[in-house]
Structures are given as structure tokens and as C-alpha cells.
Design a protein around this motif. Structure first.
Motif, short mmCIF file in Angstrom:
data_model
loop_
_atom_site.label_atom_id
_atom_site.label_comp_id
_atom_site.label_asym_id
_atom_site.label_seq_id
_atom_site.Cartn_x
_atom_site.Cartn_y
_atom_site.Cartn_z
N LYS A 247 -7.22 -1.35 -2.36
CA LYS A 247 -7.63 -3.23 -1.99
C LYS A 247 -6.27 -3.58 -3.51
O LYS A 247 -5.81 -5.07 -3.14
N PHE A 248 -6.32 -2.40 -4.39
CA PHE A 248 -5.61 -3.56 -5.56
C PHE A 248 -4.01 -3.60 -4.77
O PHE A 248 -3.65 -4.67 -5.40
N VAL A 249 -3.66 -2.76 -4.28
CA VAL A 249 -2.12 -2.31 -4.00
C VAL A 249 -1.88 -3.64 -2.54
O VAL A 249 -1.18 -4.07 -2.42
N MET A 250 -3.47 -3.71 -1.77
CA MET A 250 -3.23 -4.43 -0.74
C MET A 250 -2.62 -6.15 -1.70
O MET A 250 -2.16 -6.57 -0.36
N LYS A 251 -4.31 -5.97 -2.07
CA LYS A 251 -3.27 -8.09 -2.25
C LYS A 251 -2.02 -8.29 -3.69
O LYS A 251 -1.70 -9.67 -2.82
N THR A 252 -1.17 -7.25 -3.90
CA THR A 252 0.17 -7.40 -4.27
C THR A 252 1.03 -7.11 -2.26
O THR A 252 2.26 -7.84 -3.32
N GLU A 253 0.53 -6.47 -1.57
CA GLU A 253 1.87 -6.21 -0.39
C GLU A 253 1.53 -7.34 0.32
O GLU A 253 1.68 -8.22 0.83
N LYS A 254 3.54 -7.63 0.94
CA LYS A 254 4.12 -8.47 1.30
C LYS A 254 4.31 -7.61 2.31
O LYS A 254 4.64 -8.85 3.89
N ASN A 255 4.69 -6.53 2.59
CA ASN A 255 5.09 -6.95 3.77
C ASN A 255 4.17 -6.37 4.83
O ASN A 255 2.99 -5.53 4.36
N VAL A 256 4.16 -6.89 6.01
CA VAL A 256 2.63 -6.60 7.22
C VAL A 256 2.03 -5.19 7.13
O VAL A 256 1.38 -4.47 7.88
N ARG A 257 3.51 -4.71 7.70
CA ARG A 257 3.85 -3.63 8.36
C ARG A 257 3.14 -2.22 7.32
O ARG A 257 2.33 -1.44 7.71
N MET A 258 3.08 -2.80 6.16
CA MET A 258 2.47 -1.09 4.93
C MET A 258 1.11 -1.69 4.35
O MET A 258 0.07 -0.83 4.25
N SER B 282 -4.43 -0.66 5.19
CA SER B 282 -6.35 -1.18 5.76
C SER B 282 -6.35 0.18 6.48
O SER B 282 -7.61 -0.07 6.63
N VAL B 283 -5.85 0.82 7.53
CA VAL B 283 -6.18 2.29 7.85
C VAL B 283 -6.84 2.98 6.88
O VAL B 283 -8.00 3.43 6.83
N ILE B 284 -5.98 3.84 5.84
CA ILE B 284 -6.68 4.45 4.70
C ILE B 284 -7.60 3.42 3.88
O ILE B 284 -8.74 4.26 3.88
N GLN C 210 -13.64 4.20 3.36
CA GLN C 210 -14.65 3.81 3.38
C GLN C 210 -15.50 3.98 5.20
O GLN C 210 -17.28 3.81 5.43
N GLY C 211 -15.08 5.73 5.40
CA GLY C 211 -16.12 6.68 6.54
C GLY C 211 -15.51 5.90 8.29
O GLY C 211 -16.60 6.24 8.98
N ASP D 201 -13.17 10.84 -6.57
CA ASP D 201 -13.75 9.77 -6.76
C ASP D 201 -13.48 8.46 -5.69
O ASP D 201 -12.50 8.20 -5.83
N ILE D 202 -14.53 8.71 -4.99
CA ILE D 202 -13.94 7.87 -3.87
C ILE D 202 -13.63 5.87 -3.99
O ILE D 202 -12.69 5.67 -3.53
N GLU D 203 -14.30 5.03 -4.60
CA GLU D 203 -14.64 4.75 -4.97
C GLU D 203 -13.48 4.23 -5.52
O GLU D 203 -13.22 3.40 -6.39
N LYS D 204 -13.12 4.92 -6.91
CA LYS D 204 -11.85 4.39 -7.47
C LYS D 204 -11.12 4.43 -6.16
O LYS D 204 -9.73 3.79 -6.68
N LEU D 205 -10.72 5.65 -6.15
CA LEU D 205 -10.19 5.24 -4.24
C LEU D 205 -9.86 4.24 -3.14
O LEU D 205 -8.82 3.61 -3.35
#
Length: 180
Positions: A18-29, A34-36, A41-42, A9-13
Motif C-alpha cells: 500500500k505504501f509503494v502504491m501511494k508513491t507510484e506514478k507509473n500506471v502499469r506498475m 494492485s494485483v499483489i 488479501q486472499g 506477517d501478511i499485514e506487514k506485507l
């Protein structure tokens, strides 16, 4: 874009990223996530590389790691840096020399204070290791050695004369200020 089988389920991925990005503080991570996200998204790897200001091969590496091990595989590994030029025994010997001798005792004529340049020369002469000025500074810092300006005590100083001078000087200051 790498094809997922129909059971994924791509929408679940996407929502997971998106959830992990909201909590991430490290710019590199965050950039890796964001790349993933863009990949899911294609968006093509070339376009992702342009958008994220990355090299195309870096984008490909992130995506490959993600497909092999999920989001956890994108974590940044520890970078140990260059190997040390001096071994621990040499460092201990250097500390012993610097703390227990003045440069004159070790063969530097007419030198009373250790400087980074002198220590650099000592390392080259004693251990045959060529190091730049900043590398010697890093070694000294790592060995908890800090540079302080030396304080001098005169061997022939007469303490009684110094006390008398201070008293006379205070009297002169009072007279010159009109209080004497």
C-alpha cells in the motif's frame, strides 16, 4: 493463494504494498502492485484478472515474480523493439547519398527533390532492403534528416532587373492607392 509460512506477517506485507502504491506514478506498475495487494488479501487469481482487466497468466506471472524476488522483481524491463533493418554503415552511406546528390544524380530521371518514396526506392535498389514508408520516415528522423521544401534560384535571373521591377511595382501600388 500461495501459502506463506507462519513466520511471514501478511499485514506487514500488505502495508508495504500500500505504501509503494501511494508513491507510484507509473500506471502499469501501479496495476502490478494492485494485483499483489489483492493476492495478499486472499482474492483468487481469476477474480484479480477480471478486476484488473488482465489475462489470468499475467496475474500468475506477477505473483510468481513477487514470491521469487519481492516488489523489486515487478519492475518493467526495457523493450528494445524490432532489430534495425539497416546497419550503421548503410545508414552513413544513405546520409551521404541524400545530402550530396539530387535524385537525378543517383538514377531517378527527372526528379530534383528527395521524397520518402524515392528514398524508400533507393534503399531497396541499393541495399536490397524492403521498408515501408513509415519505417523510412523513422530512419530519416533518427539520422537527423528532415524534409524541407526546396528553394529555387533561377540561373538566368538578372538582379538589376529584379530591383528595377520591385521599385516600379512599389510605384504602381502607390498610384493605385491614390498616393502617387
Amino acid at each position: 493463494m500461495r501459502k506463506f509460512d507462519d513466520s511471514v506477517d501478511i499485514e506487514k506485507l500488505i502495508s508495504e504494498v500500500k505504501f509503494v502504491m501511494k508513491t507510484e506514478k507509473n500506471v502499469r506498475m501501479y496495476k502490478r502492485y494492485s494485483v499483489i495487494l489483492k493476492h495478499l488479501q486472499g482474492v483468487s487469481n481469476k477474480d484479480i484478472a477480471k478486476m484488473e482487466s488482465l489475462e489470468a497468466h499475467a496475474v500468475g506471472n506477477y505473483i510468481k515474480k513477487y514470491h521469487e524476488g519481492g516488489l523489486n522483481s515487478l519492475e518493467i524491463k526495457y523493450s528494445p523493439g524490432a532489430p534495425r533493418k539497416m546497419n550503421p554503415q548503410q545508414e552513413l552511406e544513405l546520409v551521404d547519398i541524400i545530402t550530396n546528390n539530387i535524385p537525378e544524380d543517383v538514377g531517378f530521371e527527372s526528379r530534383c527533390n528527395w521524397t520518402i518514396s524515392l528514398i524508400q526506392e533507393l534503399i531497396e535498389n541499393k541495399f536490397s532492403i524492403k521498408m515501408c514508408h513509415s519505417a523510412v520516415d523513422v530512419v530519416l528522423h533518427r539520422l537527423n534528416l528532415s524534409y524541407t521544401r526546396p528553394t529555387y534560384t533561377l540561373a538566368k535571373a538578372d538582379e538589376e532587373k529584379q530591383i528595377k521591377f520591385k521599385d516600379d511595382f512599389e510605384d504602381l501600388k502607390k498610384i493605385s492607392q491614390g498616393r502617387g
